[in-house]
Scaffold this motif. Structure first.
Motif, PDB file in Angstrom:
ATOM      1  N   ILE A  86       0.401  -1.572  -0.235  1.00  0.00           N
ATOM      2  CA  ILE A  86       0.000  -0.148  -0.101  1.00  0.00           C
ATOM      3  C   ILE A  86       0.913   1.596   0.232  1.00  0.00           C
ATOM      4  CG2 ILE A  86      -1.703   1.174   1.330  1.00  0.00           C
ATOM      5  CD1 ILE A  86      -3.082  -1.399   2.310  1.00  0.00           C
ATOM      6  N   VAL A  87       2.042   1.050   0.770  1.00  0.00           N
ATOM      7  CA  VAL A  87       2.962   2.366   0.954  1.00  0.00           C
ATOM      8  C   VAL A  87       3.487   3.154  -0.409  1.00  0.00           C
ATOM      9  CG1 VAL A  87       4.617   3.475   1.603  1.00  0.00           C
ATOM     10  CG2 VAL A  87       3.053   1.999   3.366  1.00  0.00           C
ATOM     11  N   PRO A  88       3.826   2.423  -1.196  1.00  0.00           N
ATOM     12  CA  PRO A  88       4.691   2.719  -2.614  1.00  0.00           C
ATOM     13  C   PRO A  88       3.993   3.292  -3.302  1.00  0.00           C
ATOM     14  CG  PRO A  88       5.031   0.544  -2.222  1.00  0.00           C
ATOM     15  CD  PRO A  88       4.460   0.419  -0.770  1.00  0.00           C
ATOM     16  N   VAL A  89       2.387   2.359  -3.475  1.00  0.00           N
ATOM     17  CA  VAL A  89       1.029   2.347  -4.291  1.00  0.00           C
ATOM     18  C   VAL A  89       1.084   4.057  -3.879  1.00  0.00           C
ATOM     19  CG1 VAL A  89      -1.153   2.343  -4.998  1.00  0.00           C
ATOM     20  CG2 VAL A  89       0.331   0.677  -4.904  1.00  0.00           C
ATOM     21  N   MET A  90       0.034   4.293  -2.716  1.00  0.00           N
ATOM     22  CA  MET A  90      -0.120   5.540  -2.262  1.00  0.00           C
ATOM     23  C   MET A  90       0.222   6.980  -2.276  1.00  0.00           C
ATOM     24  SD  MET A  90      -1.880   5.140   1.894  1.00  0.00           S
ATOM     25  CE  MET A  90      -2.803   6.437   2.356  1.00  0.00           C
ATOM     26  N   THR A  91       2.032   6.466  -2.446  1.00  0.00           N
ATOM     27  CA  THR A  91       2.907   7.512  -2.192  1.00  0.00           C
ATOM     28  C   THR A  91       3.285   7.834  -3.941  1.00  0.00           C
ATOM     29  OG1 THR A  91       4.350   6.963  -0.124  1.00  0.00           O
ATOM     30  CG2 THR A  91       5.770   8.019  -2.382  1.00  0.00           C
ATOM     31  N   LEU A  92       3.269   6.433  -4.519  1.00  0.00           N
ATOM     32  CA  LEU A  92       2.998   7.267  -6.071  1.00  0.00           C
ATOM     33  C   LEU A  92       1.980   7.668  -6.813  1.00  0.00           C
ATOM     34  CD1 LEU A  92       4.319   6.405  -8.853  1.00  0.00           C
ATOM     35  CD2 LEU A  92       2.869   4.409  -8.960  1.00  0.00           C
ATOM     36  N   SER A  93       1.016   7.219  -6.133  1.00  0.00           N
ATOM     37  CA  SER A  93      -0.034   8.099  -6.103  1.00  0.00           C
ATOM     38  C   SER A  93      -0.192   9.760  -6.048  1.00  0.00           C
ATOM     39  CB  SER A  93      -1.389   7.268  -5.199  1.00  0.00           C
ATOM     40  OG  SER A  93      -1.710   5.734  -6.055  1.00  0.00           O
ATOM     41  N   THR A  94      -0.019  10.020  -5.168  1.00  0.00           N
ATOM     42  CA  THR A  94       0.331  10.510  -4.118  1.00  0.00           C
ATOM     43  C   THR A  94       1.315  11.927  -5.417  1.00  0.00           C
ATOM     44  OG1 THR A  94      -0.204  10.571  -1.605  1.00  0.00           O
ATOM     45  CG2 THR A  94       0.759  12.904  -2.620  1.00  0.00           C
ATOM     46  N   PHE A  95       1.910  11.600  -5.901  1.00  0.00           N
ATOM     47  CA  PHE A  95       3.462  12.336  -6.854  1.00  0.00           C
ATOM     48  C   PHE A  95       2.802  12.712  -7.632  1.00  0.00           C
ATOM     49  CE2 PHE A  95       6.797  11.815  -3.476  1.00  0.00           C
ATOM     50  CZ  PHE A  95       7.245  12.539  -3.109  1.00  0.00           C
ATOM     51  N   LEU A  96       2.108  11.286  -8.263  1.00  0.00           N
ATOM     52  CA  LEU A  96       1.523  11.790  -9.268  1.00  0.00           C
ATOM     53  C   LEU A  96       0.045  12.522  -9.755  1.00  0.00           C
ATOM     54  CD1 LEU A  96       0.930   7.301 -10.832  1.00  0.00           C
ATOM     55  CD2 LEU A  96       2.376   9.512 -11.719  1.00  0.00           C
ATOM     56  N   TYR A  97      -0.417  12.798  -8.501  1.00  0.00           N
ATOM     57  CA  TYR A  97      -2.001  14.163  -7.866  1.00  0.00           C
ATOM     58  C   TYR A  97      -1.052  15.152  -7.977  1.00  0.00           C
ATOM     59  CZ  TYR A  97      -5.233  17.073  -5.576  1.00  0.00           C
ATOM     60  OH  TYR A  97      -5.691  17.338  -6.010  1.00  0.00           O
ATOM     61  N   LEU A 151      12.068  28.586  -0.647  1.00  0.00           N
ATOM     62  CA  LEU A 151      11.050  27.416  -0.802  1.00  0.00           C
ATOM     63  C   LEU A 151      11.569  26.412  -1.262  1.00  0.00           C
ATOM     64  CD1 LEU A 151       7.761  29.041  -2.594  1.00  0.00           C
ATOM     65  CD2 LEU A 151       8.444  26.491  -2.494  1.00  0.00           C
ATOM     66  N   GLU A 152      10.285  25.967  -0.275  1.00  0.00           N
ATOM     67  CA  GLU A 152      10.566  23.975  -0.344  1.00  0.00           C
ATOM     68  C   GLU A 152       8.676  23.243  -0.025  1.00  0.00           C
ATOM     69  OE1 GLU A 152      13.115  23.109   2.971  1.00  0.00           O
ATOM     70  OE2 GLU A 152      14.907  23.351   2.445  1.00  0.00           O
ATOM     71  N   GLU A 153       9.289  21.734  -0.484  1.00  0.00           N
ATOM     72  CA  GLU A 153       8.030  21.110  -0.563  1.00  0.00           C
ATOM     73  C   GLU A 153       8.346  20.221  -0.407  1.00  0.00           C
ATOM     74  OE1 GLU A 153       8.811  21.647  -3.320  1.00  0.00           O
ATOM     75  OE2 GLU A 153       8.877  20.342  -5.021  1.00  0.00           O
ATOM     76  N   GLU A 154       7.332  19.458   0.870  1.00  0.00           N
ATOM     77  CA  GLU A 154       7.132  17.928   1.518  1.00  0.00           C
ATOM     78  C   GLU A 154       6.126  17.231   1.064  1.00  0.00           C
ATOM     79  OE1 GLU A 154       9.799  18.241   5.214  1.00  0.00           O
ATOM     80  OE2 GLU A 154       8.135  17.916   5.140  1.00  0.00           O
ATOM     81  N   ILE A 155       6.192  16.358  -0.553  1.00  0.00           N
ATOM     82  CA  ILE A 155       4.568  15.253  -0.183  1.00  0.00           C
ATOM     83  C   ILE A 155       4.518  14.286   0.453  1.00  0.00           C
ATOM     84  CG2 ILE A 155       3.645  14.071  -1.963  1.00  0.00           C
ATOM     85  CD1 ILE A 155       4.574  16.980  -2.858  1.00  0.00           C
ATOM     86  N   GLY A 156       3.177  14.310   1.252  1.00  0.00           N
ATOM     87  CA  GLY A 156       3.262  12.876   2.370  1.00  0.00           C
ATOM     88  C   GLY A 156       1.545  12.306   1.504  1.00  0.00           C
ATOM     89  N   PHE A 157       1.248  10.766   2.781  1.00  0.00           N
ATOM     90  CA  PHE A 157      -0.258  10.471   1.939  1.00  0.00           C
ATOM     91  C   PHE A 157      -0.801  11.309   1.231  1.00  0.00           C
ATOM     92  CE2 PHE A 157       1.809   7.150   4.227  1.00  0.00           C
ATOM     93  CZ  PHE A 157       2.401   6.644   3.259  1.00  0.00           C
ATOM     94  N   PHE A 158      -1.463  12.115   0.066  1.00  0.00           N
ATOM     95  CA  PHE A 158      -2.755  12.757  -0.271  1.00  0.00           C
ATOM     96  C   PHE A 158      -2.076  14.424   0.301  1.00  0.00           C
ATOM     97  CE2 PHE A 158      -3.703   8.343  -1.214  1.00  0.00           C
ATOM     98  CZ  PHE A 158      -4.226   8.488  -2.076  1.00  0.00           C
ATOM     99  N   SER A 159      -1.158  14.760   0.323  1.00  0.00           N
ATOM    100  CA  SER A 159      -0.979  15.505   1.346  1.00  0.00           C
ATOM    101  C   SER A 159       0.430  16.637   0.979  1.00  0.00           C
ATOM    102  CB  SER A 159      -0.956  15.907   3.146  1.00  0.00           C
ATOM    103  OG  SER A 159      -0.590  15.004   3.195  1.00  0.00           O
ATOM    104  N   MET A 160       0.363  17.903   1.078  1.00  0.00           N
ATOM    105  CA  MET A 160       2.221  18.367   0.982  1.00  0.00           C
ATOM    106  C   MET A 160       2.157  19.372   1.417  1.00  0.00           C
ATOM    107  SD  MET A 160       2.829  20.788  -2.615  1.00  0.00           S
ATOM    108  CE  MET A 160       1.036  22.285  -2.807  1.00  0.00           C
ATOM    109  N   ASP A 161       3.075  19.877   1.954  1.00  0.00           N
ATOM    110  CA  ASP A 161       3.442  20.611   3.242  1.00  0.00           C
ATOM    111  C   ASP A 161       3.852  22.155   2.182  1.00  0.00           C
ATOM    112  OD1 ASP A 161       1.769  20.836   5.345  1.00  0.00           O
ATOM    113  OD2 ASP A 161       3.863  18.544   5.898  1.00  0.00           O
TER     114      ASP A 161
END
Length: 341
Positions: free
Chosen positions: A61-72, A104-114
């Motif tokens: 699940i973890v890699p699938v969710m991570t990949l989905s978030t980056f694609l989004y 300026l920096e960004e961090e991608i999480g599970f369906f989220s971004m900071d």
């Protein structure tokens, strides 16, 4: 002969029955302690099997969710768009504030971004770090930003009529402005400062710059949008000044770099961009109502006219502004050691 065969069969049958009874008796001879041990071993084996299956599912699940978030965030440039909304909102709604691309920096999480960025003020001839922002996004919806301001006199986190530093000519001057010139007179001559000037009329920004002279620098101007006299939107929510940097910003990162458009043209384009993303922009801005559907047509019809400005320069030069008839009210901002080269 037949009786002999029957007798042999009977003996074989009896032998089979005896062996079965023996085996049954042997199986029933397992002690209760051994039976408990067997059951416990079975449970442990089943438990370990369940853990291994769960881990396998999680690891999948973890890699699938991570990949989905980056694609989004990657497809269609959603991450860059949200960053652009946040940074342009700062330029338009925060007087005398700018950003640096490298900060300026960004961090991608599970369906989220900071996103994290620093903001700067120019006081005198130098830029100083004024604070930093963190904005958390769930998909493309920002939350309220976390601000960490490092200035001596930061603006209130939530804008209101009582705390605005720039006042329209037709609006009442709130308490707190009475002794601002006395504060300026009490500052040392060898320092530089930032002041918020409220004018007694609206006027062209270039004309304002000429009227204030060459010994001070006009950093940011507040634009008349037809709503500042009441300081409320049509639903009764407080609005705050919107405006733009008056000086050309030489950095490539800044939208006000002067390469293709004047700062006034960039200001109008930026308002139209934020209008399409107004819900997100209102989350980032201190003002919780931007009312761009009403303000943009007013500006296009009446032109860019300003009623206030943020000015920086040597303290003795700022004191002289008290004699300028254009100025209706003044509020002192930040003060730094002498850097006026």
């Amino acid at each position: 002969m037949k009786d002999q065969h029957n007798q042999e069969d009977e003996e074989i049958y009896k032998s089979f029955i005896s062996e079965s009874i023996h085996n049954l008796e042997q199986s029933n001879n397992i002690s209760e302690e051994e039976q408990i041990k067997l059951i416990k071993n079975g449970k442990n084996r089943a438990f370990k099997t369940n853990i291994m299956v769960s881990l396998a599912v999680l690891l999948l699940i973890v890699p699938v969710m991570t990949l989905s978030t980056f694609l989004y965030y990657g497809i269609g440039g959603k991450a860059n768009k949200q960053i652009e909304v946040a940074t342009k909102t700062i330029y338009i709604t925060e007087p005398n504030m700018s950003l640096e691309e490298m900060e300026l920096e960004e961090e991608i999480g599970f369906f989220s971004m900071d996103i994290y960025f620093d903001i700067y003020k120019k006081i005198g001839k130098e830029d100083y770090k004024a604070g930093d922002y963190k904005v958390h996004y769930v998909l493309d919806k920002p939350g309220f930003p976390e601000r960490n301001m490092q200035t001596e006199r930061p603006l209130k986190e939530i804008a209101s009529m009582e705390t605005d530093h720039l006042i329209h000519p037709d609006a009442l001057v709130p308490p707190g402005f009475d002794h601002q010139w006395d504060i300026l007179k009490g500052l040392p001559d060898g320092t530089v400062g930032e002041v918020y000037l409220s004018l007694n009329k609206v006027m062209d920004p270039d004309e304002l710059e000429k009227q204030l002279g060459n010994e001070v620098e006009v950093r940011w101007v507040a634009v008349d949008t037809g709503m500042e006299s009441k300081q409320l939107d049509k639903e009764g929510l407080p609005i705050s000044p919107i405006g733009f940097p008056l000086q050309i910003d030489q950095t490539t990162w800044s939208p006000f770099n002067g390469r293709e458009q004047t700062n006034e043209e960039v200001f109008i384009d930026t308002l139209e961009f934020l209008q399409k993303n107004e819900e997100s922009a209102e989350k980032i801005a201190r003002a919780k109502s931007l009312s761009l559907n009403e303000r943009i047509p007013y500006i296009k019809e009446n032109g860019v006219q300003v009623y206030g400005a943020v000015v920086t320069g040597p303290i003795p030069e700022l004191r002289k502004l008290e004699q300028n008839e254009l100025i209706r009210a003044m509020k002192v901002g930040e003060v730094k050691l002498w850097n006026w080269k």
